[in-house]
Every structure is written in C-alpha cells, then in structure tokens.
Design a protein around this motif. Structure first.
Motif, PDB file in Angstrom:
ATOM      1  N   LEU A 139       0.792  -1.220  -0.010  1.00 47.54           N
ATOM      2  CA  LEU A 139      -0.017   0.094   0.057  1.00 47.54           C
ATOM      3  C   LEU A 139       0.879   1.363  -0.002  1.00 47.54           C
ATOM      4  N   VAL A 140       2.238   1.138   0.567  1.00 44.42           N
ATOM      5  CA  VAL A 140       2.899   2.513   0.479  1.00 44.42           C
ATOM      6  C   VAL A 140       3.777   2.532  -0.713  1.00 44.42           C
ATOM      7  N   ARG A 141       3.278   3.795  -1.447  1.00 47.44           N
ATOM      8  CA  ARG A 141       4.009   3.670  -2.826  1.00 47.44           C
ATOM      9  C   ARG A 141       4.898   4.799  -2.711  1.00 47.44           C
ATOM     10  N   GLN A 142       5.740   5.126  -3.773  1.00 44.39           N
ATOM     11  CA  GLN A 142       6.793   6.166  -4.015  1.00 44.39           C
ATOM     12  C   GLN A 142       6.042   7.477  -3.735  1.00 44.39           C
ATOM     13  N   ASN A 143       4.645   7.508  -3.989  1.00 46.07           N
ATOM     14  CA  ASN A 143       4.317   8.934  -3.946  1.00 46.07           C
ATOM     15  C   ASN A 143       3.431   9.115  -2.803  1.00 46.07           C
ATOM     16  N   SER A 144       3.302   8.086  -1.785  1.00 52.46           N
ATOM     17  CA  SER A 144       2.276   8.299  -0.849  1.00 52.46           C
ATOM     18  C   SER A 144       2.548   9.500   0.281  1.00 52.46           C
ATOM     19  N   SER A 152      -3.491   7.989 -13.178  1.00 52.13           N
ATOM     20  CA  SER A 152      -3.762   7.063 -13.945  1.00 52.13           C
ATOM     21  C   SER A 152      -2.893   5.748 -13.819  1.00 52.13           C
ATOM     22  N   GLN A 153      -1.541   5.802 -13.538  1.00 52.02           N
ATOM     23  CA  GLN A 153      -1.000   4.813 -13.202  1.00 52.02           C
ATOM     24  C   GLN A 153      -0.196   4.903 -11.909  1.00 52.02           C
ATOM     25  N   ILE A 154      -0.337   3.648 -11.195  1.00 53.45           N
ATOM     26  CA  ILE A 154       0.100   3.675  -9.881  1.00 53.45           C
ATOM     27  C   ILE A 154       1.557   3.319  -9.755  1.00 53.45           C
ATOM     28  N   PRO A 155       2.408   4.572  -9.066  1.00 53.16           N
ATOM     29  CA  PRO A 155       3.885   4.548  -8.925  1.00 53.16           C
ATOM     30  C   PRO A 155       4.294   2.863  -8.238  1.00 53.16           C
ATOM     31  N   PRO A 156       5.529   2.583  -8.447  1.00 51.87           N
ATOM     32  CA  PRO A 156       5.867   1.498  -7.740  1.00 51.87           C
ATOM     33  C   PRO A 156       5.743   1.438  -6.129  1.00 51.87           C
ATOM     34  N   ALA A 157       5.704   0.404  -5.317  1.00 50.76           N
ATOM     35  CA  ALA A 157       5.742   0.448  -4.018  1.00 50.76           C
ATOM     36  C   ALA A 157       7.093   0.937  -3.467  1.00 50.76           C
ATOM     37  N   ALA A 158       7.066   1.570  -2.370  1.00 51.48           N
ATOM     38  CA  ALA A 158       8.238   2.209  -2.019  1.00 51.48           C
ATOM     39  C   ALA A 158       9.023   1.124  -1.418  1.00 51.48           C
ATOM     40  N   LYS A 159      10.493   1.284  -1.286  1.00 53.29           N
ATOM     41  CA  LYS A 159      11.485   0.220  -0.893  1.00 53.29           C
ATOM     42  C   LYS A 159      11.597   0.422   0.401  1.00 53.29           C
ATOM     43  N   LYS A 160      12.237  -0.634   1.045  1.00 52.17           N
ATOM     44  CA  LYS A 160      12.780  -0.416   2.478  1.00 52.17           C
ATOM     45  C   LYS A 160      13.719   0.982   2.628  1.00 52.17           C
ATOM     46  N   GLY A 161      13.890   1.617   3.641  1.00 51.69           N
ATOM     47  CA  GLY A 161      14.623   2.731   3.693  1.00 51.69           C
ATOM     48  C   GLY A 161      13.975   4.019   2.904  1.00 51.69           C
ATOM     49  N   SER A 204      -8.111  17.430   0.399  1.00 51.85           N
ATOM     50  CA  SER A 204      -8.249  16.490  -0.617  1.00 51.85           C
ATOM     51  C   SER A 204      -7.508  15.171  -0.567  1.00 51.85           C
ATOM     52  N   TRP A 205      -6.671  15.249   0.432  1.00 52.19           N
ATOM     53  CA  TRP A 205      -6.019  13.791   0.548  1.00 52.19           C
ATOM     54  C   TRP A 205      -6.859  12.764   1.164  1.00 52.19           C
ATOM     55  N   LEU A 206      -7.775  13.303   2.115  1.00 53.00           N
ATOM     56  CA  LEU A 206      -9.039  12.525   2.818  1.00 53.00           C
ATOM     57  C   LEU A 206      -9.895  12.160   1.695  1.00 53.00           C
ATOM     58  N   GLU A 207      -9.863  12.428   0.602  1.00 52.45           N
ATOM     59  CA  GLU A 207     -10.911  12.004  -0.320  1.00 52.45           C
ATOM     60  C   GLU A 207     -10.372  11.057  -1.422  1.00 52.45           C
ATOM     61  N   TRP A 208      -9.007  10.861  -1.516  1.00 56.22           N
ATOM     62  CA  TRP A 208      -8.568   9.929  -2.477  1.00 56.22           C
ATOM     63  C   TRP A 208      -8.792   8.374  -1.922  1.00 56.22           C
ATOM     64  N   ARG A 209      -9.307   7.777  -2.958  1.00 54.45           N
ATOM     65  CA  ARG A 209      -9.720   6.294  -2.911  1.00 54.45           C
ATOM     66  C   ARG A 209      -8.687   5.638  -4.177  1.00 54.45           C
ATOM     67  N   THR A 210      -7.774   5.618  -4.039  1.00 51.70           N
ATOM     68  CA  THR A 210      -6.808   4.838  -4.908  1.00 51.70           C
ATOM     69  C   THR A 210      -6.865   3.360  -4.965  1.00 51.70           C
ATOM     70  N   ALA A 211      -7.365   2.868  -5.983  1.00 55.15           N
ATOM     71  CA  ALA A 211      -7.471   1.557  -5.941  1.00 55.15           C
ATOM     72  C   ALA A 211      -5.858   0.742  -6.122  1.00 55.15           C
ATOM     73  N   ILE A 212      -5.530   0.077  -5.013  1.00 52.07           N
ATOM     74  CA  ILE A 212      -4.225  -0.645  -5.069  1.00 52.07           C
ATOM     75  C   ILE A 212      -4.192  -2.101  -5.167  1.00 52.07           C
ATOM     76  N   PRO A 213      -3.991  -2.520  -6.429  1.00 49.45           N
ATOM     77  CA  PRO A 213      -4.318  -4.241  -6.157  1.00 49.45           C
ATOM     78  C   PRO A 213      -3.331  -4.897  -5.681  1.00 49.45           C
ATOM     79  N   LYS A 214      -3.650  -5.661  -4.609  1.00 48.03           N
ATOM     80  CA  LYS A 214      -2.796  -6.567  -3.794  1.00 48.03           C
ATOM     81  C   LYS A 214      -2.002  -7.774  -4.903  1.00 48.03           C
TER      82      LYS A 214
END
Length: 120
Positions: free
Chosen positions: A43-48, A88-97, A109-119
């Motif tokens: 769930l933690v993406r590079q732009n989270s 439109s395109q979900i950035p890669p997951a954040a890496k450790k560190g 606006s952040w509270l309204e984000w409902r980004t679908a992130i596939p498991k």
C-alpha cells in the motif's frame, strides 16, 4: 507527539507502527522509522503522503464550532496516517529505507483519495 508504538493508519485501520524516533545527524530534524506489516507493505507507494493524526481537531468561528475526531484509539495514542494520490498509473511500491516527509495535518483533498491498489 510521535513515539515508539504510535500506530500507522491506512483508511483508519492500523497497518504498522513507529519503531524508532531520534534526532537527525545535525539535530535539524526528527527521524521517525516505521514498520508496515508485511501484508500491507504494498500500500505504501513512492508518492504516498504521510500526516500526523492527533485525534481531535477543533475549529471555532463566528458560526459555531467544528469538531472532527478520529478513531477512539487515535484519540488516546495519536497516529500517522497515509494515502496515495489518484492518478492513471500507480507508482511502484516504496522500498525499504524510502524517506517521506511527515506533514503536520492532512490537506482536505488527501482525505478524499480512494486509490485502488491491487494486492500482489
């Protein structure tokens, strides 16, 4: 304040916790290390974005008072919440560190984000 054990929240659900808090090398910042439970790490993406959740926000104006409260747990312990911007395109997951800035509070606006992130 953020301390060891402070919960990390995603959509008001605890997905991790703070594991360490210390001053940076030049004492110009506080470094907070978190650990996300493995099943939620994707769930933690590079732009989270991360923000402090203090539990209660009270605004008083001429029209009256506006009170916003988080979960009961966040009222007691506080927390750090995060979300990922919709695009439109979900950035890669954040890496450790990976480093993120901790905002003092969320923008509306952040509270309204409902980004679908596939498991994965």
């Amino acid at each position: 304040s953020v301390q060891v054990g402070t919960p990390i929240l995603y959509r008001q659900m605890e997905v991790g916790q703070v594991t360490d808090v210390h001053l940076g090398e030049f004492a110009d910042r506080v470094i907070t290390q978190i650990e996300i439970q493995p099943e939620y790490a994707y769930l933690v993406r590079q732009n989270s974005v991360f923000w402090n959740v203090s539990g209660v926000d009270v605004s008083i104006g001429l029209g009256g008072a506006n009170i916003k409260a988080g979960t009961i747990d966040s009222l007691v312990r506080g927390g750090i919440a995060f979300s990922t911007p919709e695009q439109s395109q979900i950035p890669p997951a954040a890496k450790k560190g990976h480093s993120f800035y901790l905002y003092p509070q969320a923008e509306e606006s952040w509270l309204e984000w409902r980004t679908a992130i596939p498991k994965p």
